[in-house]
Design a protein around this motif. Structure first.
Motif, PDB file in Angstrom:
ATOM      1  N   VAL A   1       0.814  -1.219   0.000  1.00 32.77           N
ATOM      2  CA  VAL A   1       0.000   0.000   0.000  1.00 32.77           C
ATOM      3  C   VAL A   1       0.853   1.278   0.000  1.00 32.77           C
ATOM      4  CG1 VAL A   1      -0.218   0.013   2.554  1.00 32.77           C
ATOM      5  CG2 VAL A   1      -2.038   1.006   1.163  1.00 32.77           C
TER       6      VAL A   1
ATOM      7  N   SER B   1       8.865  -3.818   8.667  1.00 33.50           N
ATOM      8  CA  SER B   1       8.173  -4.462   9.792  1.00 33.50           C
ATOM      9  C   SER B   1       8.194  -3.577  11.034  1.00 33.50           C
ATOM     10  CB  SER B   1       8.839  -5.798  10.138  1.00 33.50           C
ATOM     11  OG  SER B   1       8.884  -6.641   9.021  1.00 33.50           O
TER      12      SER B   1
ATOM     13  N   CYS C   1       6.167  -0.236  10.857  1.00 33.72           N
ATOM     14  CA  CYS C   1       4.732  -0.337  11.180  1.00 33.72           C
ATOM     15  C   CYS C   1       4.513  -0.304  12.686  1.00 33.72           C
ATOM     16  CB  CYS C   1       4.148  -1.624  10.600  1.00 33.72           C
ATOM     17  SG  CYS C   1       4.169  -1.615   8.800  1.00 33.72           S
TER      18      CYS C   1
ATOM     19  N   GLU D   1       7.516 -10.617  10.876  1.00 31.73           N
ATOM     20  CA  GLU D   1       6.201 -11.166  11.220  1.00 31.73           C
ATOM     21  C   GLU D   1       6.266 -12.665  11.529  1.00 31.73           C
ATOM     22  OE1 GLU D   1       6.823  -8.905   9.021  1.00 31.73           O
ATOM     23  OE2 GLU D   1       5.315  -7.332   9.216  1.00 31.73           O
TER      24      GLU D   1
ATOM     25  N   TRP E   1      -0.395  -9.022  12.052  1.00 30.19           N
ATOM     26  CA  TRP E   1      -1.436  -8.712  11.073  1.00 30.19           C
ATOM     27  C   TRP E   1      -2.497  -9.824  11.087  1.00 30.19           C
ATOM     28  CZ3 TRP E   1      -0.469  -3.982   9.147  1.00 30.19           C
ATOM     29  CH2 TRP E   1       0.848  -3.539   9.104  1.00 30.19           C
TER      30      TRP E   1
ATOM     31  N   GLY F   1      -2.080  -1.358   6.593  1.00 31.56           N
ATOM     32  CA  GLY F   1      -1.240  -2.015   5.589  1.00 31.56           C
ATOM     33  C   GLY F   1      -2.107  -2.549   4.468  1.00 31.56           C
ATOM     34  N   GLY F   2      -1.555  -3.448   3.708  1.00 27.88           N
ATOM     35  CA  GLY F   2      -2.343  -4.088   2.668  1.00 27.88           C
ATOM     36  C   GLY F   2      -1.597  -4.145   1.354  1.00 27.88           C
TER      37      GLY F   2
HETATM   38  C1  GLC Z   1       2.148  -6.332   5.992  1.00 27.91           C
HETATM   39  C2  GLC Z   1       1.364  -5.111   5.534  1.00 27.91           C
HETATM   40  C3  GLC Z   1       2.221  -4.178   4.738  1.00 27.91           C
HETATM   41  C4  GLC Z   1       3.465  -3.843   5.533  1.00 27.91           C
HETATM   42  C5  GLC Z   1       4.214  -5.104   5.902  1.00 27.91           C
HETATM   43  C6  GLC Z   1       5.401  -4.784   6.798  1.00 27.91           C
HETATM   44  O1  GLC Z   1       2.411  -7.161   4.929  1.00 27.91           O
HETATM   45  O2  GLC Z   1       0.248  -5.465   4.780  1.00 27.91           O
HETATM   46  O3  GLC Z   1       1.510  -3.016   4.393  1.00 27.91           O
HETATM   47  O4  GLC Z   1       4.286  -2.944   4.850  1.00 27.91           O
HETATM   48  O5  GLC Z   1       3.371  -5.973   6.595  1.00 27.91           O
HETATM   49  O6  GLC Z   1       6.115  -5.913   7.114  1.00 27.91           O
END
Ligand code: GLC
Length: 438
Positions: A107, A211, A214, A266, A284, A321-322
């Motif tokens: 995004v 990561s 965010c 993640e 997420w 995010g997305g």
């Molecule tokens: C997820 C989110 C994405 C972000 C990413 C960071 O995939 O959707 O927007 O940038 O995590 O690791």
């Protein structure tokens, strides 16, 4: 069809027009296969084989499209890490490569990707575009060109163990980060002395990449420290609330979070969580169905909530995010590529995406789909969580977003690792930001 009560809040977030979309028919002619010169090869850089079940699922669905339309699909799994993915894509784009036709793009990369993307307004009718959240379409439109079509929406969530909260006498998930730290410590101490030496209070993504950007955006906003650069191009990061937020997060490392959380993305966080070795996790939505799977050790023992506020006067913040789908400007098969994008973003496939992988659809109407509501238990909380969504400053920084984010994630990671003070970090980030938005 039953009305989904908190729909208004969701729509307020994504733009008022979305409310009109509720009546939109799901299964429109989007899915009608179009037989472009059969035998065309479309190369698709899709979701990662290393992130949950996302890669194989995306590959299978794209192959289904190829079969239906008599085309050929070649799948390229992106790296698990968003920053590493961008680095790879920049190599293709820099050399105007025709080796990839369709990219799954984050995004936040619209300004970066714009010069390398086909304007998808040529391939999507206005009626089709109107089905998506207006805010997402706005985000993906750069200088009047539609760079990509929204595929799924993401938002940072607090995962918590319902069984352990009960065991340690807590009735509800933490409302503030301070409460989270206290609860995490008590549970961690208790579980460790009960014979689980590796048990962690809180796992999150501390790695020097998108990561941790965010996570940091969530911490900083939740303490009232703003969004680093505000939409009017004012650089706001150098403020006491941002410092407080980073100092608070630093305080978790080695107390309620493992020392090497500074290397976690993640999947590293999810692995610990899903093995039953953490009380809380920031992650997420994709982690939900994986944890809920009957074979998972934490199945039936967790729930999700909005991330905590920074102190009693703070705010809830879920990083927005997305991922989106774009067609390369260098593709030799743009028609077939756009058809793949149409197929993958159609209501039917987005619904399947949500049911199978737990990913939030980019189509407003799907949120009131009773079957989806029945399948994704936490969807009832989604409007609340999404109403506290905070966007990263990617529209305002455009093509330079990655430089800003790198400045942010390198310095935040140093704070977490104890190599830099929070005050020095905000000064450094401010310096980078001011170079980008003078
Ligand atoms: C997820 C989110 C994405 C972000 C990413 C960071 O995939 O959707 O927007 O940038 O995590 O690791």
């Amino acid at each position: 069809m039953k009305e989904f009560p908190p729909m208004n809040r969701l729509n307020n977030f994504f733009g008022r027009n979305a409310v009109r979309l509720l009546g939109v028919l799901f299964f429109v002619s989007l899915l009608t296969p179009r037989h472009f010169a059969a035998g065309e090869t479309v190369r698709f850089a899709g979701d990662s084989d290393l992130v949950g079940a996302n890669g194989p699922w995306t590959r299978a669905v794209a192959e289904e499209w190829a079969k239906k339309t008599n085309n050929i699909l070649e799948y390229i799994s992106r790296p698990a890490d968003a920053t590493a993915t961008l680095q790879l894509y920049l190599q293709y784009w820099g050399s105007k490569s025709a080796d990839v036709d369709v990219y799954m793009v984050d995004v936040i990369w619209q300004g970066i990707a714009a010069p390398h993307a086909v304007d998808l307004k040529k391939y999507f009718k206005d009626d089709q575009i109107k089905e998506f959240f207006p805010r997402s379409i706005e985000n993906n439109t750069v200088n009047g060109r539609l760079v990509s079509i929204p595929w799924f929406v993401d938002a940072g969530l607090l995962y918590y163990r319902t069984d352990l909260l009960e065991k340690y006498g807590y009735k509800a998930p933490p409302k503030t980060w301070e409460e989270l730290a206290e609860m995490a410590k008590k549970i961690q101490d208790g579980e460790r002395s009960a014979g689980k030496p590796d048990f962690q209070g809180f796992v999150f993504e501390g790695k020097a990449s998108e990561s941790v950007t965010c996570n940091a955006v969530e911490w900083i906003y939740s303490y009232g420290g703003g969004t680093v650069v505000d939409p009017d191009k004012k650089v706001t990061i150098n403020n006491p609330n941002a410092v407080k937020a980073l100092e608070t997060a630093k305080g978790w490392v080695g107390t309620i979070s493992p020392m090497n959380v500074t290397t976690y993305g993640e999947e590293e966080a999810r692995t610990i969580w899903q093995a039953g070795n953490a009380a809380f996790m920031r992650n997420w939505p994709y982690a939900y169905p994986l944890g809920a799977d009957p074979k998972s050790p934490i199945s039936g023992k967790f729930d999700v909530a909005v991330l905590p506020k920074g102190g009693d006067n703070g705010m809830n913040a879920a990083c927005l995010g997305g991922w989106q789908l774009m067609v390369s400007a260098y593709s030799k098969v743009p028609n077939a590529s756009a058809d793949l994008v149409r197929y993958l973003t159609s209501p039917e496939i987005q619904k399947k995406h949500a049911i199978d992988l737990g990913l939030l659809p980019a189509l407003a109407a799907l949120y009131s789909d009773p079957e989806l509501q029945g399948k994704i238990a936490w969807l009832k909380n989604a409007p609340d969580i999404l109403s506290s969504a905070v966007a990263r400053p990617s529209t305002v920084t455009g093509a330079s977003y990655n430089q800003l984010s790198s400045g942010l994630f390198e310095n935040v990671n140093k704070v977490l690792s104890g190599e830099e003070s929070a005050q020095d970090a905000v000064l450094q980030i401010e310096r980078v930001a001011k170079r980008i938005v003078p």
